[in-house]
Design an enzyme around this catalytic site. Structure first.
Site, PDB file in Angstrom:
ATOM      1  N   LYS A 132       5.248  14.557  -5.729  1.00 26.53           N
ATOM      2  CA  LYS A 132       6.423  13.697  -5.562  1.00 26.53           C
ATOM      3  C   LYS A 132       6.205  12.410  -6.350  1.00 26.53           C
ATOM      4  O   LYS A 132       5.164  11.752  -6.201  1.00 26.53           O
ATOM      5  CB  LYS A 132       6.566  13.379  -4.070  1.00 26.53           C
ATOM      6  CG  LYS A 132       7.982  13.302  -3.561  1.00 26.53           C
ATOM      7  CD  LYS A 132       7.933  13.173  -2.042  1.00 26.53           C
ATOM      8  CE  LYS A 132       9.295  13.002  -1.448  1.00 26.53           C
ATOM      9  NZ  LYS A 132       9.216  12.696  -0.011  1.00 26.53           N
TER      10      LYS A 132
HETATM   11  O1  G3P Z   1      11.000  11.911   2.766  1.00 30.65           O
HETATM   12  C1  G3P Z   1      11.914  10.979   2.313  1.00 30.65           C
HETATM   13  C2  G3P Z   1      13.080  10.700   3.232  1.00 30.65           C
HETATM   14  O2  G3P Z   1      13.527  11.858   3.851  1.00 30.65           O
HETATM   15  C3  G3P Z   1      12.886   9.532   4.143  1.00 30.65           C
HETATM   16  O3  G3P Z   1      13.877   9.428   5.120  1.00 30.65           O
HETATM   17  O4  G3P Z   1      14.590   8.517   7.283  1.00 30.65           O
HETATM   18  O5  G3P Z   1      12.816   7.317   5.984  1.00 30.65           O
HETATM   19  O6  G3P Z   1      15.185   7.311   5.225  1.00 30.65           O
HETATM   20  P1  G3P Z   1      14.123   8.075   5.936  1.00 30.65           P
END
Ligand code: G3P
Length: 236
Positions: A83
């Site tokens: 990533k």
């Molecule tokens: O993995 C990246 C993403 O899904 C993060 O989500 O909830 O931290 O905005 P969030």
């Protein structure tokens, strides 16, 4: 549509992978920090639980170091997707790793223009963050619609749209209607997707009525026997 799980929690991953509904896992530095565990060990363990792509994120910001980190992460297991952030150096690293046959997930995508660049850089996945866009009063799902529409114009684009920062089942359903390839779900969202009060109510009523019959499926003679119809053959 493929479902990835957005967590680095091994117990959660084991539990959800058992259902057979999980196609992959995404992690990020924040999710790793939450576990308090060693990064490489954790990623190796996850990659052994699910056969599908497991995203492991680089933490350098310059191309040269990102590339070394990405190459190291890719060596952990065959199903690692490195990533990288959607920056100039991240995309340069994506191009190089993709050319070397490594799966790359370009993350922190917040615009269709950025998604175009990720595809151009040969990313296997692009991760637009819908929840974080919603948080700043911008329609996250509109971005998914735009990216899916743009990618469809070019059959040569192999990059899959991986809907990230998902906050609930409605995000998943909307993404599926748009034809997004993957949604990465926090474990609680996958659990919420099972739930419907009418399912619970209907099941309770069926079981109550079944109890009244006094029957048991496993206790009943079915004429087939337990192994390949032995009972049935004996009766004939
Ligand atoms: O993995 C990246 C993403 O899904 C993060 O989500 O909830 O931290 O905005 P969030």
């Amino acid at each position: 549509m493929k479902f990835f799980i957005d967590t680095a929690d091994i117990n959660e991953i084991r539990d959800l992978a058992e259902t057979g509904l999980v196609d992959g896992v995404t992690t990020n530095p924040s999710l790793i920090a939450k576990t308090g565990r060693d990064f490489i060990t954790t990623v190796r363990e996850i990659a052994g639980i699910v056969p599908g792509p497991v995203s492991a994120e680089v933490t350098a910001t310059d191309h040269a170091t990102m590339l070394k980190e990405g190459q190291k992460l890719a060596r952990i297991a065959r199903n690692i997707a490195v990533k990288v952030p959607l920056t100039r150096d991240g995309l340069k690293t994506c191009r190089r790793l993709s050319d070397d046959g490594v799966m790359v997930n370009v993350t922190l995508c917040f615009s269709a223009a950025q998604a175009l660049l990720a595809a151009k850089a040969g990313a296997s996945f692009v991760s637009p963050f819908v929840g974080r866009l919603d948080d700043v009063a911008t329609d996250g799902m509109q971005l998914i619609q735009d990216i899916v529409q743009i990618y469809r114009q070019y059959p040569g684009i192999k990059t899959e749209v991986l809907v990230a920062s998902v906050r609930g089942p409605l995000h998943v359903v909307a993404a599926a209607k748009m034809g997004a390839h993957v949604a990465t779900l926090p474990p609680n969202v996958l659990r919420q997707m099972y739930a419907h009060p009418l399912t619970d109510k209907g099941l309770a009523a069926f079981l109550e009525d079944w109890k009244k019959t006094g029957q048991s499926i496993l206790g009943a003679a079915d004429g087939l026997g337990t192994e390949g119809g032995a009972d049935k053959r004996a009766a004939e």
